[in-house]
Design a protein around this motif. Structure first.
Motif, mmCIF file in Angstrom:
data_model
loop_
_atom_site.group_PDB
_atom_site.id
_atom_site.type_symbol
_atom_site.label_atom_id
_atom_site.label_comp_id
_atom_site.label_asym_id
_atom_site.label_seq_id
_atom_site.Cartn_x
_atom_site.Cartn_y
_atom_site.Cartn_z
ATOM 1 N N ALA A 1 4.160 13.370 -7.331
ATOM 2 C CA ALA A 1 5.156 12.191 -6.131
ATOM 3 C C ALA A 1 4.323 10.860 -6.485
ATOM 4 O O ALA A 1 6.248 10.301 -6.238
ATOM 5 N N GLY A 2 3.309 10.386 -6.325
ATOM 6 C CA GLY A 2 3.367 8.716 -6.785
ATOM 7 C C GLY A 2 3.757 8.045 -8.495
ATOM 8 O O GLY A 2 3.411 6.915 -8.526
ATOM 9 N N LEU A 3 3.691 9.724 -9.136
ATOM 10 C CA LEU A 3 3.929 8.803 -9.760
ATOM 11 C C LEU A 3 5.449 7.568 -10.834
ATOM 12 O O LEU A 3 5.285 6.654 -11.432
ATOM 13 N N GLU A 4 6.435 8.474 -9.934
ATOM 14 C CA GLU A 4 7.701 6.711 -10.310
ATOM 15 C C GLU A 4 7.136 5.856 -9.654
ATOM 16 O O GLU A 4 7.566 4.643 -9.832
ATOM 17 N N PRO A 5 6.293 5.724 -8.261
ATOM 18 C CA PRO A 5 6.374 4.563 -6.845
ATOM 19 C C PRO A 5 5.617 3.489 -8.007
ATOM 20 O O PRO A 5 5.934 2.607 -8.221
ATOM 21 N N SER B 1 -1.795 5.368 -3.777
ATOM 22 C CA SER B 1 -2.539 5.962 -3.621
ATOM 23 C C SER B 1 -1.611 7.659 -2.925
ATOM 24 O O SER B 1 -2.331 8.083 -2.046
ATOM 25 N N ILE B 2 -0.470 7.550 -3.103
ATOM 26 C CA ILE B 2 0.735 8.542 -3.362
ATOM 27 C C ILE B 2 -0.444 9.678 -3.984
ATOM 28 O O ILE B 2 -0.543 10.130 -5.069
ATOM 29 N N VAL C 1 0.816 -0.961 -0.003
ATOM 30 C CA VAL C 1 0.008 0.438 -0.001
ATOM 31 C C VAL C 1 1.245 1.222 0.353
ATOM 32 O O VAL C 1 1.216 1.685 0.914
ATOM 33 N N LEU C 2 0.819 1.668 -1.446
ATOM 34 C CA LEU C 2 1.681 2.979 -1.198
ATOM 35 C C LEU C 2 0.677 4.443 -0.992
ATOM 36 O O LEU C 2 0.140 4.866 -1.531
ATOM 37 N N GLY C 3 1.033 4.748 0.070
ATOM 38 C CA GLY C 3 0.101 5.885 1.430
ATOM 39 C C GLY C 3 -1.175 5.335 1.538
ATOM 40 O O GLY C 3 -1.834 5.817 2.250
ATOM 41 N N SER C 4 -0.241 4.611 2.949
ATOM 42 C CA SER C 4 -1.231 3.936 3.994
ATOM 43 C C SER C 4 -1.538 4.595 4.687
ATOM 44 O O SER C 4 -2.943 4.226 5.247
#
Length: 393
Positions: free
Chosen positions: A113-117, A108-109, A17-20
């Motif tokens: 900023a969430g683009l690369e992950p 869910s970043i 979970v990215l942005g948990s």
């Protein structure tokens, strides 16, 4: 939980979970926690919410926990001392977390900023539940090309796109007349321009239907959120821009609709609870039970629909024009909006200034081709610089 609600004969699904610690992330982990025999957590990330991230990592026995803000690394390391959980900080660590082997990734970043992950998860062929609409807004063509190249699966989490996904006939896209994104209208859809000029950050983040983070709540209030979703829908579904419509639906029960050439209109309905679309992606292609309130249409009594007002909500026009222009225009739109929303939340500009700053930035920069991810980052940085220069002007 009743056994009948569980997917049958399926192996344990590993999840990251990215942005948990955000609203989407917390709702995702709420569902994961209800099915411990079905899911195992691999990686969790947050921006700077160290205490909450550490608590989540321990509770779900994650392999890795990452905080985006490098200044928080020491605090996170201390909070997880004595555990076997790997700790990381910074952008490179976010990408590493997304790269760890897991079947399913919640992206869910918030923001660019969430683009690369997200791309990191896509490039290893994962099932990616996309809650970060900015990825497709900033770099839609590039992202979708990566999805195809790496045989990844992209599942939309936004309630509107998730609704379309559930009723869209991908085998016969030529039989679709148009798709309709519904918008709640936010808290000010009935307010005058004079009233909207006096809106405070506290009022703007108080959404009448959905429990969301501050940035997306403000986007909903300006209806820029729906403009971003228009661009996102264009990349997710094989329909042209002119076949994507937007209609205000204050009850947020009909989440979106697909109209077919024979006159049929298929819609997905449900109570306004993000755990419904999240669960759809988490269990896909199966379904699992959620604690979302069951829809009672008789009790609800009525459903209202009307056209959005382009004068009071100019963000919709700006987003559609950016999509029509193409190239870097959507990237500029998104970056300028992020800067303007942040300034509004800090009390530096008024509510109506958000769209005006976005428009000024688009006019000032024009549009260029997006050849690669580096170009996206360069345009994003320049748009932020330009938009910041319009503060107070």
């Amino acid at each position: 939980m009743e056994a009948s609600l569980l997917p049958k004969n399926r192996k344990i699904r590993t999840v990251s979970v990215l942005g948990s610690t955000g609203s989407i992330g917390c709702n995702t982990l709420d569902l994961v926690g209800r099915y411990p025999e079905q899911y195992r957590v691999v990686a969790l990330t947050a921006n700077r919410s160290v205490r909450e991230l550490a608590e989540q990592a321990i509770k779900f026995d994650a392999k890795m926990a990452v905080v985006a803000d490098e200044s928080c690394y020491g605090a996170l390391k201390e909070a997880l001392s004595g555990t076997n959980i790997r700790v990381g900080a910074g952008q490179a660590a976010l990408v590493e977390a997304a790269s760890l082997p897991s079947d399913w990734v919640m992206a869910s970043i918030v923001g660019a900023a969430g683009l690369e992950p997200t791309l990191s998860a896509i490039r290893r062929g994962a099932i990616v539940a996309l809650a970060n609409k900015e990825c497709l807004v900033c770099a839609g063509d590039l992202v979708m090309r990566e999805v195809l190249e790496h045989n990844a699966t992209l599942l939309p989490v936004d309630s509107e796109h998730n609704a379309i996904f559930q009723v869209f006939d991908f085998e016969q896209p030529e039989k679709i007349s148009h798709v309709t994104l519904t918008a709640s209208g936010g808290p000010f859809y009935q307010n005058s321009l004079e009233e909207m000029a006096k809106v405070t950050p506290c009022q703007a983040v108080s959404h009448p239907n959905w429990d969301m983070g501050a940035k997306i709540s403000v986007d909903s209030a300006t209806m820029m959120n729906k403009g971003l979703e228009l661009i996102e829908a264009y990349h997710l579904f094989p329909v042209s821009e002119d076949k994507i419509e937007i209609i205000v639906h204050p009850q947020s029960v009909v989440h979106s609709m697909v109209s077919y050439v024979d006159g049929s209109v298929l819609a997905q309905l449900g109570s306004p609870d993000m755990r419904t679309p999240i669960s759809y992606t988490l269990a896909w292609p199966e379904r699992i039970g959620t604690p979302a309130r069951q829809l009672d249409l008789a009790r609800l009594g009525r459903l209202d629909f009307f056209e959005p007002d382009p004068v009071r909500f100019p963000a919709l026009k700006l987003a559609r024009e950016a999509l029509q222009t193409g190239g870097s225009a959507p990237t500029i739109l998104n970056a300028a909006n992020e800067i303007a929303v942040h300034a509004f939340l800090e009390g530096k500009i008024g509510f109506l200034e958000i769209s005006r700053i976005v428009e000024k930035t688009l006019d000032a920069m024009g549009s260029t081709d997006l050849k690669c991810l580096q170009t996206v980052h360069e345009i994003d940085r320049e748009a932020r610089r330009v938009s910041a220069g319009f503060m107070g002007n």
